[in-house]
Design an enzyme around this catalytic site. Sequence first.
Site, PDB file in Angstrom:
ATOM      1  N   HIS A 267      42.938  43.572  42.806  1.00  0.00           N
ATOM      2  CA  HIS A 267      43.427  42.208  42.908  1.00  0.00           C
ATOM      3  C   HIS A 267      42.372  41.254  43.450  1.00  0.00           C
ATOM      4  CE1 HIS A 267      45.310  38.835  45.118  1.00  0.00           C
ATOM      5  NE2 HIS A 267      46.002  38.745  44.017  1.00  0.00           N
ATOM      6  N   CYS A 268      41.475  41.744  44.306  1.00  0.00           N
ATOM      7  CA  CYS A 268      40.620  40.842  45.074  1.00  0.00           C
ATOM      8  C   CYS A 268      39.297  40.483  44.401  1.00  0.00           C
ATOM      9  CB  CYS A 268      40.358  41.447  46.454  1.00  0.00           C
ATOM     10  SG  CYS A 268      41.822  41.536  47.493  1.00  0.00           S
ATOM     11  N   ILE A 269      38.463  41.483  44.151  1.00  0.00           N
ATOM     12  CA  ILE A 269      37.087  41.195  43.746  1.00  0.00           C
ATOM     13  C   ILE A 269      37.002  40.450  42.409  1.00  0.00           C
ATOM     14  CG2 ILE A 269      34.845  42.226  43.199  1.00  0.00           C
ATOM     15  CD1 ILE A 269      35.367  44.338  45.245  1.00  0.00           C
ATOM     16  N   VAL A 271      39.135  38.369  41.247  1.00  0.00           N
ATOM     17  CA  VAL A 271      39.931  37.136  41.278  1.00  0.00           C
ATOM     18  C   VAL A 271      39.430  36.145  42.313  1.00  0.00           C
ATOM     19  CG1 VAL A 271      42.242  36.177  41.664  1.00  0.00           C
ATOM     20  CG2 VAL A 271      41.974  38.349  40.433  1.00  0.00           C
ATOM     21  N   ASP A 272      39.285  36.584  43.559  1.00  0.00           N
ATOM     22  CA  ASP A 272      39.004  35.650  44.656  1.00  0.00           C
ATOM     23  C   ASP A 272      37.737  34.818  44.446  1.00  0.00           C
ATOM     24  OD1 ASP A 272      41.177  36.960  45.582  1.00  0.00           O
ATOM     25  OD2 ASP A 272      40.211  37.859  47.328  1.00  0.00           O
TER      26      ASP A 272
END
Length: 454
Positions: A267-269, A271-272
């Site tokens: 989810h993080c790398i 997207v953020d």
Amino acid sequence: MTIDEEIAERTATVAVVGVGYVGLPLACHFADAGFDVIGFDIDEERMAELRSGTSYIDDVADEELRDALEAGFQPTSDPTRLTAANVFVVAVPTGMNGSTPDMSAIRAASRTVAKYAPSREILYVCSSTVYPGTADEIIREELRSGGRALSEDTFVAVVPERIDPGGQYLVDEIPLIVGADSACERATARTLFDAITVRTVPVNSTKAAEMAKTLENTYRMVNIGLVNEIARYAEAIGVDIWEVIDAADTKPFGFQAFYPGPGVGGHCIPVDPRFLTWLGRRNGQPLRMVEQANGMNGRMPSHVINRVRTGLESHGVSLEAAEITVLGLTYKPNVGDTRNAPAVTICESLVDTGATITPVDPHVDRAPIGGKLLEPAGEINQTVASQSDAVLLLVDHDDFVYEPLEAAPFVFDTQNAIPGDLSVPVVRLGDGTSMQPTQFRATSSTTSSTTFQN
């Protein structure tokens, strides 16, 4: 009694809004800390599953969930239950809608809190990952429109999640950043999270906390993009990138090892950093290095497929007619989460070319690939490996036992995980010394990759 005093005495009721990968572990830890906890999620099927004592999250064991239920954790899909809470920790999913951040769940959660929160002092905490400025532009706007008097009866803080799925750190071992725009709001949020974690780190605004979270993941994404680019260059000039990284990592200062891989997932790398690049362009200050690194990581699945094609052709097999055993479908080792996993992207592309894939992943029960719902095998099978035209290793799960691969024609290893004593031809991503198809050799290094981290 003030909200801060109620939290300090554990008489506050905590509502976790969004009971997923972030919300469920938080809810269990708040319950363990002595709070009455309401877990609110719109998915009634999942809430019923939790009420029965069955966890759908890898990092929350059924026993831990049952302990939380006994301590007062109440999963529900009924928003009217929120009227009993005075602390709201929002942990709903965010993402990208095309090239724009998707904050629809944050808007909906904030409206729900504004509608159902009691008419007294409350604390609203955003633990979802959001772009810098979300608290100002969205959360406060929705709370105000719902009639909440900010800084009077409604305290707002941002405490970004730092869950480590499948990793070595538990929730209570990870320091948490606490950002708020007033000392009172910040102190109240720290009182809450000091109850469940080893340390809280205050920053002077919600925007600083939001940016700290995006910086953490952008730092990782940029460094992974850098090493992926260097790995491709190493292939071109006949150098083993794994040996290079191991050598550089002996320097005791000024260097941190990152490793190449087939892309970034979770989810993080993926997207953020795009929150930041979107915001930068909106403000007329493009973050070009971040954009380029993101592009490099996005091209890695195609690079892996091209390397596999080359290997197959050296064995007289076309990619379009190949039967390929694929090891690992998740975005990182030892989890069952396939969100944004480059392994899934690669499998989809292989199927689109006409290849037949046999997935193996002990953490995934079903995976929709190529218009079909595939059920991966749980372990590597020697017969299947021998009947394949190639084996493609994408995720190095601890459960994998690689000895059965000795029967395979060759292995393309994106993780530098195949033991060097196996008598199987191996080509590794970033290994320029095995670039020539006629010179496939066994790998001599067992360094593991950190590319797949959430």
